[in-house]
Design a protein around this motif. Structure first.
Motif, PDB file in Angstrom:
ATOM      1  N   GLU A   1      -1.377  19.783 -17.503  1.00 22.29           N
ATOM      2  CA  GLU A   1      -0.274  19.311 -18.345  1.00 22.29           C
ATOM      3  C   GLU A   1       0.727  20.444 -18.511  1.00 22.29           C
ATOM      4  OE1 GLU A   1       0.542  18.038 -22.999  1.00 22.29           O
ATOM      5  OE2 GLU A   1      -1.509  18.121 -22.201  1.00 22.29           O
TER       6      GLU A   1
ATOM      7  N   GLN B   1       3.311  21.859 -20.635  1.00 23.34           N
ATOM      8  CA  GLN B   1       3.815  21.725 -21.999  1.00 23.34           C
ATOM      9  C   GLN B   1       5.228  22.274 -22.136  1.00 23.34           C
ATOM     10  OE1 GLN B   1       0.718  23.667 -24.363  1.00 23.34           O
ATOM     11  NE2 GLN B   1      -0.102  21.626 -24.856  1.00 23.34           N
TER      12      GLN B   1
ATOM     13  N   THR C   1      -4.862  22.526 -19.759  1.00 24.91           N
ATOM     14  CA  THR C   1      -5.830  21.707 -19.038  1.00 24.91           C
ATOM     15  C   THR C   1      -7.115  21.686 -19.855  1.00 24.91           C
ATOM     16  OG1 THR C   1      -7.135  21.464 -17.015  1.00 24.91           O
ATOM     17  CG2 THR C   1      -6.465  23.686 -17.617  1.00 24.91           C
TER      18      THR C   1
END
Length: 452
Positions: free
Chosen positions: A13, A15, A40
């Motif tokens: 991911e 962010q 993660t």
């Protein structure tokens, strides 16, 4: 970056990122990210840049890396993360902080799942107990244990230790130090060397192979040296219990000995010598199966020997050897000189006499159930003996060579003060960390500094 698991997935991911670019290089897709924060599973990472190799479960990060999990925070210059092998290769200025422990290294392989870190190019461990450094090391977080190899050094405010390799369990404060060990304890003026050391939180220390123990008295006026094959040292509430085995040799300025076994209790200041012991004090040698030496403020106060013991005293003026034997012998000392000698039962005495000029003038030899001798400044003043059977020898040349049965005189076996003082092989543990601290780590430290 993704969590380690047997069914590892490539879910990363993003962010935050200043820039994300997808490219194809040498036929494989790569996602390049800059000024990025990734997540993660329960792992978060920030770095200057990161490359995700989408087809081979690999993530590379470069510059100002900070990784945070529920169990640790890691800083590094570069990271190669292989999800299929459950392995992270951290390079550059690597710092791992776990609970109250901080680890420093420049080449570290780390597994987030097993919590095992391999330091291949130097390791420095810091905690509230002190600092440990070595050439290589493996740290097991879950077991709170570590193995260190090559030029191992441990230091805190009161102790210093070094060796060639080390196993330690920090929770139980148990350790094993191997090869060329050196341990100095400034809190009790003690020093240990040998081939192998085992120690724990109870104050127990066991040294195997060429053990050497040195203890300096509290007033620094005397030093006791003990060499042996094996040594067990137990320290508890400022009391030292010493157990030495095999080829035991003791030296201090007022007392020396050899034996197969030595027992010492600092609370009573008694040395017990067992199995083939010989003890020396000034010009006196004492032999017997068991010898007890009572010390008092670093001076010999009493010698006791049991079961067919014999003592030999060299006359300081004539060099002749006075000989006294019996089943039990007790010798008392005052200010370093013998003051009283009691032999019982079955005492046998051969004592050489001198004339007014201090020259040899015969000898007295007798047997008696008990003999008590009184001395002043080390010189015989009076003898009290029970019913005795003996005779006086007029002076003749061979009298100096007369011996009682069981006579032994072995000045060549007497231990001498060690010629060299044991010293560390390595320079002191540096206060400085092994590298310039990363920017994000300095920022992390600043968070814990209270505002004025």
């Amino acid at each position: 970056m993704i969590p380690f698991a047997s069914h590892a997935q490539n879910l990363v991911e993003i962010q935050r990122a200043r820039e994300v670019t997808n490219i194809t290089q040498d036929g494989e897709p790569i996602r390049k990210m800059y000024d990025v924060r990734l997540r993660t599973g329960n792992i978060e990472m920030v770095s200057d840049s990161a490359w995700q190799f989408l087809n081979r479960n690999e993530l590379r990060a470069y510059g100002n890396i900070e990784i945070e999990t529920p169990d640790e925070i890691i800083w590094s210059d570069t990271l190669f993360y292989y999800t299929d092998q459950e392995l992270s290769l951290l390079r550059g200025r690597v710092i791992i902080e776990q609970d109250s422990t901080t680890l420093f290294g420049e080449k570290v392989d780390y597994n987030f799942f097993t919590k095992v870190a391999f330091f291949e190019d130097g390791i420095r461990l810091e905690d509230e107990g002190g600092t440990l450094i070595a050439s290589k090391g493996t740290y097991y977080q879950n077991q709170d244990s570590a193995i260190f190899r090559g030029n191992v050094q441990l230091a805190d405010t009161a102790q210093y230790a070094e060796g060639d390799s080390l196993f330690i369990n920090r929770k139980s404060e148990y350790l094993e130090l191997y090869s060329n060990i050196f341990v100095a304890d400034s809190s009790n003026n003690g020093l240990l060397t040998g081939d192998y050391l085992q120690a724990d939180s109870t104050g127990r220390r066991y040294v195997d192979g060429n053990s050497y123990f040195r203890k300096i008295s509290a007033d620094t006026t005397d030093t006791t040296h003990i060499n042996s094959d094996e040594l067990l040292l137990i320290e508890h509430d400022s009391v030292d219990l010493v157990r030495s085995y095999g080829n035991v040799r003791v030296w201090s300025k007022d007392f020396s000995s050899i034996s197969d076994t030595l027992l010492y209790d600092s609370s009573t200041e008694i040395f017990e010598l067992i199995s083939n012991p010989i003890a020396w004090h000034d010009n006196i040698q004492l032999n017997g199966p068991y010898i007890s030496v009572q010390m008092d403020s670093n001076e010999v106060r009493q010698l006791q020997a049991y079961h067919n013991t014999i003592t030999v005293q060299e006359d300081s003026a004539t060099g002749r050897l006075h000989q006294i034997k019996g089943d039990t012998l007790i010798a008392d000392f005052e200010e370093g000189d013998i003051s009283r000698l009691k032999i019982y039962p079955n005492s046998q005495v051969l004592y050489h006499t001198t004339n007014e000029q201090g020259e040899p003038d015969g000898a007295v030899e007798y047997t008696s159930p008990q003999t008590v001798m009184y001395f002043r400044n080390g010189d015989l003043q009076r003898v009290v003996a029970g019913k005795n059977d003996g005779y006086f020898f007029e002076e003749f040349p061979e009298l100096a060579e007369r011996r009682l049965e069981g006579f032994t005189w072995d000045p060549e076996l007497r231990p001498t003060r060690p010629d060299t003082t044991a010293v560390p092989r390595f320079p002191p543990v540096p206060i400085e960390r092994p590298f310039t601290l990363p920017m994000r780590y300095l920022e992390y430290l600043q968070q814990d500094v209270p505002d004025n």
